[in-house]
Design an enzyme around this catalytic site. Structure first.
Site, mmCIF file in Angstrom:
data_model
loop_
_atom_site.group_PDB
_atom_site.id
_atom_site.type_symbol
_atom_site.label_atom_id
_atom_site.label_comp_id
_atom_site.label_asym_id
_atom_site.label_seq_id
_atom_site.Cartn_x
_atom_site.Cartn_y
_atom_site.Cartn_z
ATOM 1 N N ASN A 195 0.838 -1.213 0.000
ATOM 2 C CA ASN A 195 0.000 0.000 0.000
ATOM 3 C C ASN A 195 0.867 1.256 0.000
ATOM 4 O OD1 ASN A 195 -3.049 -0.469 0.157
ATOM 5 N ND2 ASN A 195 -2.229 -2.023 1.556
ATOM 6 N N ARG B 220 4.259 2.677 25.827
ATOM 7 C CA ARG B 220 3.797 3.109 24.512
ATOM 8 C C ARG B 220 3.957 4.620 24.331
ATOM 9 N NH1 ARG B 220 -2.188 1.334 22.660
ATOM 10 N NH2 ARG B 220 -2.737 2.530 24.498
ATOM 11 N N ASN C 91 -6.360 4.934 8.046
ATOM 12 C CA ASN C 91 -5.939 3.532 8.096
ATOM 13 C C ASN C 91 -6.659 2.777 6.986
ATOM 14 O OD1 ASN C 91 -4.771 1.101 9.222
ATOM 15 N ND2 ASN C 91 -6.815 0.591 9.981
ATOM 16 N N HIS D 29 -8.109 -1.047 6.132
ATOM 17 C CA HIS D 29 -8.432 -2.325 6.769
ATOM 18 C C HIS D 29 -9.051 -3.249 5.724
ATOM 19 C CE1 HIS D 29 -9.443 -5.089 9.975
ATOM 20 N NE2 HIS D 29 -10.632 -5.224 9.407
ATOM 21 N N GLU E 279 -7.344 -2.504 -2.528
ATOM 22 C CA GLU E 279 -6.716 -1.610 -1.554
ATOM 23 C C GLU E 279 -5.803 -0.615 -2.262
ATOM 24 O OE1 GLU E 279 -4.879 -3.367 1.921
ATOM 25 O OE2 GLU E 279 -6.162 -5.120 1.788
HETATM 26 C C1 GRF Z 1 -3.153 -4.730 4.091
HETATM 27 O O1 GRF Z 1 -3.965 -5.822 3.810
HETATM 28 C C2 GRF Z 1 -3.892 -3.708 4.902
HETATM 29 O O2 GRF Z 1 -5.260 -3.662 4.608
HETATM 30 C C3 GRF Z 1 -3.693 -4.216 6.319
HETATM 31 O O3 GRF Z 1 -2.383 -4.703 6.334
HETATM 32 C C4 GRF Z 1 -2.006 -5.101 5.021
HETATM 33 C C5 GRF Z 1 -0.752 -4.359 4.691
HETATM 34 O O4 GRF Z 1 -0.202 -4.784 3.455
HETATM 35 N N1 GRF Z 1 -3.938 -3.157 7.266
HETATM 36 P P1 GRF Z 1 1.006 -3.969 2.816
HETATM 37 O O5 GRF Z 1 2.110 -3.925 3.857
HETATM 38 O O6 GRF Z 1 0.506 -2.603 2.464
HETATM 39 O O7 GRF Z 1 1.407 -4.759 1.605
#
Ligand code: GRF
Length: 225
Positions: free
Chosen positions: A22, A73, A115, A117, A182
């Site tokens: 991503n 944290r 974010n 998801h 995504e």
């Molecule tokens: C993706 O499936 C995203 O939706 C989730 O973690 C994964 C990350 O994949 N939160 P990448 O590291 O972007 O390839």
């Protein structure tokens, strides 16, 4: 003739823990001339995150911030905030960042942290969404880009993408289909936010000039014998 004035691009950071596909999609989008955002910083909590290579290849500053160096944290998140402030970051994109952020951090960056998801939220919060989608017998699955709130995988939804579930899908084949979605949804959402077209009203996102797809989908397809 003078060039028309262009709005300065909004400076975005991407936080990752692993593969970074991503991140790469966001980098590619922001490399296009009309993009409203620039990826100005990549942060990983894992030194071995494969995604760091995408940042390096694109010449984007990348910082590895080690959660293990902090007792709590708060110290770790203070380090993240310091990095974001040092780079004048305005928008934060979590992209496979496997840390839950505290309510203090979320409040500090309210409506500026996105974010992605891999489910159609609020269905299937948490991990292992593709296997759980198959187990539930869902006919449609997908992904959601949302503003981050302190509650896990919750917050105002900016963009969703829908993928059909096939009868012969495995968790891996379904994950691969959703991942391609995504890679389209996250740049789209960042663009809307960076262009100033998104506002949050009563915990729902309103998108200026949003067009809605003129499709209805039924799965399995009717009339196929
Ligand atoms: C993706 O499936 C995203 O939706 C989730 O973690 C994964 C990350 O994949 N939160 P990448 O590291 O972007 O390839």
């Amino acid at each position: 003739m003078a060039e028309p004035a262009r709005r300065a691009r909004r400076r975005a950071a991407v936080l990752i823990s692993g593969r970074g596909s991503n991140l790469q999609a966001l980098i590619e989008h922001c490399a296009t001339p009309a993009a409203s955002a620039a990826i100005a910083l990549v942060v990983s909590d894992q030194p071995a995150a494969a995604g760091l290579a995408y940042a390096r290849a694109a010449g984007i500053p990348a910082e590895v911030l080690d959660r293990g160096r902090h007792a709590g944290r708060e110290g770790f998140e203070a380090e993240i905030t310091a990095a974001l402030e040092n780079h004048d970051i305005e928008i934060v994109c979590l992209a496979g960042f496997m840390r839950i952020l505290s309510s203090g951090f979320v409040a500090r960056w309210r409506d500026r942290v996105l974010n992605i998801h891999p489910s159609l939220l609020p269905a299937l919060r948490g991990l292992d969404t593709h296997r759980r989608a198959l187990e539930a017998g869902l006919r449609f699955h997908g992904c959601t880009v949302h503003f981050v709130r302190a509650e896990l995988d919750a917050g105002p939804i900016v963009v969703q993408g829908v993928a059909p579930v096939r009868a012969d899908d495995t968790a891996d084949s379904l994950a691969a289909r959703v991942l391609t979605l995504e890679h389209r949804c996250y740049p789209h959402a960042l663009e809307l936010v960076a262009a100033g077209r998104v506002r949050v009203e009563a915990e729902r996102v309103v998108v200026d000039g949003a067009a809605t797809p003129d499709v209805m989908l039924i799965n399995p397809l009717p009339g196929q014998g």
